[in-house]
Design a protein around this motif. Structure first.
Motif, PDB file in Angstrom:
ATOM      1  N   ALA A 195      40.926  33.351  37.714  1.00  0.00           N
ATOM      2  CA  ALA A 195      40.348  32.464  38.737  1.00  0.00           C
ATOM      3  C   ALA A 195      40.019  31.137  38.069  1.00  0.00           C
ATOM      4  O   ALA A 195      38.856  30.818  37.816  1.00  0.00           O
ATOM      5  CB  ALA A 195      39.098  33.093  39.341  1.00  0.00           C
ATOM      6  N   PRO A 196      41.040  30.322  37.779  1.00  0.00           N
ATOM      7  CA  PRO A 196      40.839  29.102  36.984  1.00  0.00           C
ATOM      8  C   PRO A 196      39.865  28.102  37.598  1.00  0.00           C
ATOM      9  O   PRO A 196      39.192  27.373  36.875  1.00  0.00           O
ATOM     10  CB  PRO A 196      42.251  28.505  36.880  1.00  0.00           C
ATOM     11  CG  PRO A 196      43.030  29.134  37.992  1.00  0.00           C
ATOM     12  CD  PRO A 196      42.451  30.501  38.161  1.00  0.00           C
ATOM     13  N   ALA A 197      39.770  28.065  38.925  1.00  0.00           N
ATOM     14  CA  ALA A 197      38.865  27.103  39.564  1.00  0.00           C
ATOM     15  C   ALA A 197      37.414  27.554  39.518  1.00  0.00           C
ATOM     16  O   ALA A 197      36.510  26.761  39.757  1.00  0.00           O
ATOM     17  CB  ALA A 197      39.286  26.886  41.017  1.00  0.00           C
ATOM     18  N   ILE A 198      37.195  28.819  39.196  1.00  0.00           N
ATOM     19  CA  ILE A 198      35.830  29.360  39.186  1.00  0.00           C
ATOM     20  C   ILE A 198      35.366  29.668  37.766  1.00  0.00           C
ATOM     21  O   ILE A 198      34.274  29.267  37.352  1.00  0.00           O
ATOM     22  CB  ILE A 198      35.749  30.638  40.053  1.00  0.00           C
ATOM     23  CG1 ILE A 198      36.123  30.331  41.502  1.00  0.00           C
ATOM     24  CG2 ILE A 198      34.351  31.258  39.980  1.00  0.00           C
ATOM     25  CD1 ILE A 198      36.241  31.554  42.384  1.00  0.00           C
ATOM     26  N   SER A 199      36.198  30.396  37.017  1.00  0.00           N
ATOM     27  CA  SER A 199      35.851  30.768  35.645  1.00  0.00           C
ATOM     28  C   SER A 199      37.108  30.692  34.792  1.00  0.00           C
ATOM     29  O   SER A 199      37.847  31.686  34.674  1.00  0.00           O
ATOM     30  CB  SER A 199      35.265  32.197  35.631  1.00  0.00           C
ATOM     31  OG  SER A 199      34.819  32.541  34.343  1.00  0.00           O
ATOM     32  N   PRO A 200      37.377  29.532  34.205  1.00  0.00           N
ATOM     33  CA  PRO A 200      38.644  29.310  33.500  1.00  0.00           C
ATOM     34  C   PRO A 200      38.904  30.263  32.335  1.00  0.00           C
ATOM     35  O   PRO A 200      40.059  30.452  31.939  1.00  0.00           O
ATOM     36  CB  PRO A 200      38.513  27.865  32.992  1.00  0.00           C
ATOM     37  CG  PRO A 200      37.487  27.241  33.871  1.00  0.00           C
ATOM     38  CD  PRO A 200      36.530  28.333  34.218  1.00  0.00           C
ATOM     39  N   GLY A 201      37.854  30.865  31.784  1.00  0.00           N
ATOM     40  CA  GLY A 201      38.047  31.732  30.625  1.00  0.00           C
ATOM     41  C   GLY A 201      38.560  33.113  30.950  1.00  0.00           C
ATOM     42  O   GLY A 201      39.034  33.829  30.064  1.00  0.00           O
ATOM     43  N   LYS A 202      38.490  33.525  32.192  1.00  0.00           N
ATOM     44  CA  LYS A 202      38.881  34.886  32.561  1.00  0.00           C
ATOM     45  C   LYS A 202      40.379  34.963  32.846  1.00  0.00           C
ATOM     46  O   LYS A 202      40.949  34.079  33.479  1.00  0.00           O
ATOM     47  CB  LYS A 202      38.085  35.363  33.784  1.00  0.00           C
ATOM     48  CG  LYS A 202      36.628  35.639  33.478  1.00  0.00           C
ATOM     49  CD  LYS A 202      35.882  36.144  34.691  1.00  0.00           C
ATOM     50  CE  LYS A 202      34.483  36.605  34.315  1.00  0.00           C
ATOM     51  NZ  LYS A 202      33.704  35.575  33.628  1.00  0.00           N
ATOM     52  N   THR A 203      40.996  36.043  32.365  1.00  0.00           N
ATOM     53  CA  THR A 203      42.428  36.229  32.541  1.00  0.00           C
ATOM     54  C   THR A 203      42.717  37.604  33.131  1.00  0.00           C
ATOM     55  O   THR A 203      41.890  38.523  33.064  1.00  0.00           O
ATOM     56  CB  THR A 203      43.173  36.119  31.198  1.00  0.00           C
ATOM     57  OG1 THR A 203      42.723  37.181  30.319  1.00  0.00           O
ATOM     58  CG2 THR A 203      42.908  34.777  30.536  1.00  0.00           C
ATOM     59  N   TRP A 204      43.913  37.746  33.696  1.00  0.00           N
ATOM     60  CA  TRP A 204      44.349  39.038  34.216  1.00  0.00           C
ATOM     61  C   TRP A 204      44.483  40.050  33.091  1.00  0.00           C
ATOM     62  O   TRP A 204      44.165  41.232  33.254  1.00  0.00           O
ATOM     63  CB  TRP A 204      45.676  38.887  34.951  1.00  0.00           C
ATOM     64  CG  TRP A 204      45.527  38.275  36.300  1.00  0.00           C
ATOM     65  CD1 TRP A 204      45.784  36.983  36.668  1.00  0.00           C
ATOM     66  CD2 TRP A 204      45.063  38.932  37.483  1.00  0.00           C
ATOM     67  NE1 TRP A 204      45.513  36.783  37.999  1.00  0.00           N
ATOM     68  CE2 TRP A 204      45.076  37.962  38.536  1.00  0.00           C
ATOM     69  CE3 TRP A 204      44.648  40.236  37.767  1.00  0.00           C
ATOM     70  CZ2 TRP A 204      44.685  38.279  39.835  1.00  0.00           C
ATOM     71  CZ3 TRP A 204      44.256  40.537  39.067  1.00  0.00           C
ATOM     72  CH2 TRP A 204      44.279  39.578  40.074  1.00  0.00           C
ATOM     73  N   GLU A 205      44.956  39.582  31.935  1.00  0.00           N
ATOM     74  CA  GLU A 205      45.088  40.493  30.794  1.00  0.00           C
ATOM     75  C   GLU A 205      43.720  41.018  30.357  1.00  0.00           C
ATOM     76  O   GLU A 205      43.568  42.193  30.008  1.00  0.00           O
ATOM     77  CB  GLU A 205      45.767  39.778  29.625  1.00  0.00           C
ATOM     78  CG  GLU A 205      47.232  39.435  29.851  1.00  0.00           C
ATOM     79  CD  GLU A 205      47.440  38.149  30.646  1.00  0.00           C
ATOM     80  OE1 GLU A 205      48.613  37.787  30.869  1.00  0.00           O
ATOM     81  OE2 GLU A 205      46.440  37.496  31.028  1.00  0.00           O
ATOM     82  N   GLY A 206      42.711  40.141  30.398  1.00  0.00           N
ATOM     83  CA  GLY A 206      41.361  40.573  30.068  1.00  0.00           C
ATOM     84  C   GLY A 206      40.839  41.600  31.054  1.00  0.00           C
ATOM     85  O   GLY A 206      40.221  42.597  30.676  1.00  0.00           O
ATOM     86  N   ALA A 207      41.082  41.366  32.348  1.00  0.00           N
ATOM     87  CA  ALA A 207      40.633  42.309  33.375  1.00  0.00           C
ATOM     88  C   ALA A 207      41.272  43.683  33.169  1.00  0.00           C
ATOM     89  O   ALA A 207      40.598  44.718  33.278  1.00  0.00           O
ATOM     90  CB  ALA A 207      40.972  41.767  34.760  1.00  0.00           C
TER      91      ALA A 207
END
Length: 273
Positions: free
Chosen positions: A165-177
């Motif tokens: 969710a780059p517009a909300i939390s740029p550090g989070k990624t699908w791979e991380g999830a």
């Protein structure tokens, strides 16, 4: 900064661990009630309530918790609260994250201030019911969210390429999830296989619905822990702040620490009931 973070973490552990492990349910409830009031104060500030109004909102949340104890204890008594919180997170959570309305103004602010009380009271009851089941059950609830967060952090650092969710939390990624989900599934599988420290969330889900349903339930909890995290990130982004407050030096605010728990706790209690 690191020293401040460590000192704050040690102080928090020194308070929460003994109370969780050894205090009666009433003592545990009082501590969680304080956490709820502080989180409500931060929620109000993110929604642009001025100083005294935010304090009044926190007091209202505390009074709502106190009044809700008249419902009695146990999942059956608190189920309407869990269901109301679940409806909010299942419907409003994804809608807000996808549409990104202005939350601190107009109808949205009124809606979130009203539903916020329900969300905080539901979380208080979820932890109390869990504590009545047993300390290991409480810890297993928290471990699901912590593992999802820790696994997401390390997997994102190592493999993260596609933004969640780059517009909300740029550090989070699908791979991380996915990494966070894998961490929870691995630990959940081990807990189900060994029945370690039962009753836990893992063993209870397995006993009620079997291994496959237990894994599906854990997947739902991981997904909505991410929704809770992103929801608070959006509140902070729209409020123009990095942290929900400075109550926890080096860690931000109380809401920063429990954002993922807000949807996960009531949903978990519904899934095990």
């Amino acid at each position: 900064m690191l020293k401040t973070r460590v000192v704050t973490a040690v102080v928090l552990l020194a308070v929460f661990v003994p109370v969780t492990l050894y205090a009666p349910v009433s003592g545990f409830g009082a501590l969680i009630g304080l956490v709820v009031a502080l989180a409500a104060w931060e929620w109000a500030r993110l929604l642009k309530l001025p100083g005294l109004a935010a304090i009044g909102y926190a007091a209202l949340a505390a009074l709502a918790v106190l009044a809700s104890t008249r419902l009695g204890s146990g999942t059956r008594a608190a189920r309407p609260l869990f269901e109301a919180a679940a409806v909010f997170w299942v419907l409003a959570g994804p809608f807000v994250l996808l549409r990104k309305p202005l939350l601190a103004y107009g109808a949205w602010r009124v809606f979130l201030l009203l539903t916020g009380i329900v969300l905080f009271v539901a979380c208080w009851h979820a932890l109390i019911v869990a504590r009545e089941i047993g300390v290991s059950f409480v810890l297993s609830l928290l471990i699901v969210v912590w593992l999802a967060d820790i696994g997401a952090y390390f997997a994102g650092k190592a493999f993260g390429k596609h933004k969640l969710a780059p517009a909300i939390s740029p550090g989070k990624t699908w791979e991380g999830a996915v990494g966070g989900w894998v961490s929870v599934v691995v630990v959940g599988t081990a807990a189900l296989a060994t029945h370690a420290l039962a009753p836990t969330l893992f063993t209870t889900l397995g006993m009620r619905g079997g291994w496959v349903r237990a894994m599906l339930a854990l997947t739902v909890l991981v997904a909505f822990s991410i929704v809770g995290d992103l929801f608070e990130s959006m509140l902070k982004r729209q409020a123009g702040v990095k942290d929900s407050s400075g109550l926890l030096p080096g860690h931000g605010g109380v809401l920063d620490r429990i954002d993922a728990l807000l949807p996960a706790l009531p949903l978990a209690m519904l899934l095990v009931s």
